[in-house]
Design an enzyme around this catalytic site. Structure first.
Site, short mmCIF file in Angstrom:
data_model
loop_
_atom_site.label_atom_id
_atom_site.label_comp_id
_atom_site.label_asym_id
_atom_site.label_seq_id
_atom_site.Cartn_x
_atom_site.Cartn_y
_atom_site.Cartn_z
N LYS A 151 0.84 -1.20 0.00
CA LYS A 151 0.00 0.00 0.00
C LYS A 151 0.88 1.24 0.00
O LYS A 151 1.97 1.16 0.55
CB LYS A 151 -0.93 -0.09 1.19
CG LYS A 151 -0.74 0.96 2.31
CD LYS A 151 -1.80 0.84 3.36
CE LYS A 151 -2.05 2.14 4.01
NZ LYS A 151 -1.20 2.69 5.00
N HIS A 181 -2.69 -4.89 5.00
CA HIS A 181 -2.31 -5.85 6.05
C HIS A 181 -3.45 -6.11 7.04
O HIS A 181 -3.45 -7.11 7.73
CB HIS A 181 -1.01 -5.44 6.74
CG HIS A 181 -1.16 -4.37 7.79
ND1 HIS A 181 -1.18 -3.03 7.49
CD2 HIS A 181 -1.30 -4.44 9.14
CE1 HIS A 181 -1.32 -2.32 8.62
NE2 HIS A 181 -1.40 -3.16 9.64
N LYS A 185 -5.22 -9.82 9.52
CA LYS A 185 -5.48 -9.95 10.97
C LYS A 185 -6.58 -10.97 11.18
O LYS A 185 -7.67 -10.85 10.60
CB LYS A 185 -5.91 -8.59 11.56
CG LYS A 185 -4.83 -7.53 11.57
CD LYS A 185 -5.36 -6.23 12.20
CE LYS A 185 -4.41 -5.07 11.97
NZ LYS A 185 -3.38 -4.89 12.95
N GLU A 219 -5.44 5.36 17.87
CA GLU A 219 -4.09 4.99 18.31
C GLU A 219 -3.61 5.99 19.35
O GLU A 219 -4.01 7.16 19.32
CB GLU A 219 -3.11 5.02 17.13
CG GLU A 219 -3.40 4.00 16.06
CD GLU A 219 -2.42 4.12 14.89
OE1 GLU A 219 -1.50 3.30 14.81
OE2 GLU A 219 -2.56 5.04 14.07
N HIS A 243 -7.84 0.35 5.13
CA HIS A 243 -8.04 -0.50 6.32
C HIS A 243 -9.48 -0.41 6.84
O HIS A 243 -10.12 -1.42 7.13
CB HIS A 243 -7.12 -0.08 7.47
CG HIS A 243 -5.65 -0.14 7.13
ND1 HIS A 243 -5.12 -1.03 6.24
CD2 HIS A 243 -4.59 0.59 7.60
CE1 HIS A 243 -3.80 -0.84 6.17
NE2 HIS A 243 -3.46 0.13 6.98
N LYS A 342 -4.97 9.49 15.46
CA LYS A 342 -3.71 9.27 16.18
C LYS A 342 -3.79 10.08 17.48
O LYS A 342 -4.48 11.10 17.55
CB LYS A 342 -2.52 9.73 15.36
CG LYS A 342 -2.38 8.92 14.06
CD LYS A 342 -0.95 8.60 13.74
CE LYS A 342 -0.82 7.80 12.46
NZ LYS A 342 -0.83 6.35 12.66
C1 BG6 Z 1 -0.51 1.66 8.54
C2 BG6 Z 1 -0.55 3.16 8.64
O1 BG6 Z 1 -0.99 1.24 7.28
O2 BG6 Z 1 -1.30 1.09 9.57
C3 BG6 Z 1 -0.10 3.62 10.02
O3 BG6 Z 1 0.29 3.72 7.66
C4 BG6 Z 1 -0.90 2.92 11.10
O4 BG6 Z 1 -0.22 5.03 10.15
C5 BG6 Z 1 -0.88 1.42 10.88
O5 BG6 Z 1 -0.33 3.25 12.36
C6 BG6 Z 1 -1.79 0.72 11.85
O6 BG6 Z 1 -1.61 -0.64 11.72
P1 BG6 Z 1 -1.87 -1.61 12.97
O7 BG6 Z 1 -1.72 -2.99 12.42
O8 BG6 Z 1 -0.84 -1.25 14.00
O9 BG6 Z 1 -3.26 -1.31 13.45
#
Ligand code: BG6
Length: 495
Positions: A151, A181, A185, A219, A243, A342
């Site tokens: 991505k 990704h 999960k 986050e 996502h 964030k």
């Molecule tokens: C990434 C983003 O694709 O996913 C990040 O670029 C983000 O900014 C991250 O923190 C979050 O992934 P995960 O698996 O930690 O929830």
């Protein structure tokens, strides 16, 4: 069910980069330890600088040491190291891909089914594919050849279409593995299984019972060292475009006719394409953005986004929320509120479904409703809140929470990338994105990205460590709707 994997070579472009060091190499190692890699499987790391095989293998050891602090099995390590090789492809060498072909031509070392993982800068995706094709390394006459594109797949719809047009000159759709990704999960895969492998959820999973759905990803972390990347991307493109919209697709899709990759992707495409476009003249009622200011996270003072960036004029969002509607008979009129941030007060990824009010309202303020929540991370769980009588002489209710962990202590923890790498070698692309999904996702977010980029007024700020900015409530359809601030009991109180 374990599928068989053909002997193959994984060619890792950008092997010395962060993704490879932190996720891919350790992930491959764990797959090896779990006995999931075929005996005849090699890994060829491709990087820009000249590094000897020996030094590369030492570097791999340092990646594994950093990841597996408690140590690892020496026999597995020896087997894993023996699979690993290095090849330098300096950008200045016009003959680089011919040399790569010559290296891969050593059939004793490198099985000829080839999977290329492009962990490179997005501008390099198309040139790498075209150079692989020019030396015949994508030719599938005798062996399979697959390409993973990290991505982001484009930065908007036109650039995604342009990338698609350039790579499909050389690749069939079945050879292209577009990664998100989140789909690797286990908790995300579980959304579909919990919905369709139980009879109790599906009958109420629709507009007749559901008031609205919230998909949340927050986050504690800030943008860290990625300020430049982040400032050219923003939360909407970084998290929502793929996502969160993928999470929404799994939450809202119809039941696929079976669990084959094509059937699952067909349903996801349908639901993504059924999301109503956000009207350009009503963006402020459907979309909200903000930036984190200085504040406190886990007792520590942290700077704001603009300070970290060193540019007080940026209007790039670190908080983004959208209201979406799905124009199909299941979801007519049900708002889907999705948000990402964030530096909010907690790290929390979940789906929260609020059911409609019961005709019998006995609670103190008459607003008690049922919530069903699917926790994705940090805790994988399913929680349901129902009204229940307070024991005693009076007739009164309170909310109680049923809480079931989806993960037991003895369960394997598999990183998303491990699952995706395994699927790549198996030739199963159900957890990868089809181009129609990517396009539907860009089509949806592009107008908001564009409007936000053009509006240079300073944007809302929220202190790091706080809950959602109050102003974000503007996107709610009804006065009694609000962000569910936490998956825990009591998280249903309006802030
Ligand atoms: C990434 C983003 O694709 O996913 C990040 O670029 C983000 O900014 C991250 O923190 C979050 O992934 P995960 O698996 O930690 O929830």
């Amino acid at each position: 069910m374990t599928k068989t994997i053909d002997p193959c070579t994984l060619v890792l472009f950008g092997a010395s980069g962060n993704l490879s060091r932190v996720k891919l190499m350790p992930g491959l190692f764990r797959l090896d330890a779990a006995g999931r890699l075929p005996e005849k499987m090699a890994i060829l790391s491709v990087g820009r600088s000249e590094v000897s095989n020996e030094d590369w293998q030492k570097d791999i050891k340092s990646m594994l040491d950093a990841k597996f602090k408690k140590g690892y099995d020496q026999n597995v390590f020896n087997r894993f190291i023996a699979r690993n090789h290095y090849h330098a492809n300096p950008p200045s060498d016009p003959n680089a891909f011919n040399r790569l072909k010559a290296t891969l031509g050593n059939e004793n070392t490198f099985p000829q089914n080839l999977a290329y993982f492009l962990s490179v800068r997005p501008v390099d995706f198309a040139p790498v594919v075209s150079q692989l094709a020019s030396v015949g390394l994508l030719n599938e006459e005798k062996y399979w050849r697959r390409v993973v594109i990290e991505k982001p797949f484009g930065t908007d719809l036109p650039s995604a279409q342009e990338l698609q047009a350039s790579i499909t000159k050389h690749l069939k759709e079945s050879q292209i593995y577009r990664i998100d990704h989140y789909l690797g999960k286990s908790a995300l895969q579980n959304i579909m299984l919990q919905r369709f492998a139980n009879t109790i959820l599906e009958p109420i999973w629709n507009k007749d019972y559901i008031d609205h759905v919230q998909i949340t990803n927050t986050e504690l972390l800030g943008v860290g060292e990625r300020t430049q990347f982040y400032d050219s991307t923003g939360a909407l493109r970084d998290m929502i475009q793929s996502h969160i919209l993928q999470t929404l697709a799994l939450t809202a899709m119809e039941q696929p006719k079976d669990l084959s990759p094509d059937a699952i992707r067909a349903e996801k495409i349908k639901v993504l394409e059924a999301i109503r476009p956000i009207p350009v003249n009503e963006i402020e009622k459907h979309a909200f953005r903000a930036q984190y200011a200085a504040g406190t996270i886990n007792g520590e003072k942290v700077p704001g986004y603009l300070e970290e960036l060193g540019n007080p004029d940026s209007v790039v969002e670190t908080y983004a929320a959208l209201k979406l509607f799905i124009d199909n008979s299941r979801w007519e009129g049900v708002p889907f509120y999705i948000r990402t941030a964030k530096r909010l007060h907690e790290a929390d990824t979940r789906i929260s479904v609020r059911f409609k009010k019961s005709p019998l309202q006995l609670g103190k303020d008459g607003t008690e409703q049922n919530w069903l929540m699917l926790g994705i991370q940090p805790r994988e769980c399913i929680k349901m809140e129902i009204q229940s009588k307070i024991p005693g002489l009076d007739i009164a209710t309170r909310t109680i929470q049923m809480d079931a962990a989806n993960r037991h202590e003895e369960d394997e923890t598999i990183d998303a990338y491990e699952a995706l790498l395994l699927n790549l070698m198996e030739g199963d692309n159900s957890l990868y994105l089809h181009i129609n999904e990517v396009e539907a996702q860009w089509r949806l977010v592009d107008p908001v990205v564009k409007t936000w980029a053009e509006d240079r007024k300073p944007i809302h700020q929220y202190p790091s460590g706080s809950c959602d900015p109050k102003e974000s409530k503007i996107i709610f359809e009804k006065d009694d709707q609000f962000w569910r601030s936490s998956i825990e009991l009591g998280g249903d109180k309006s802030q």
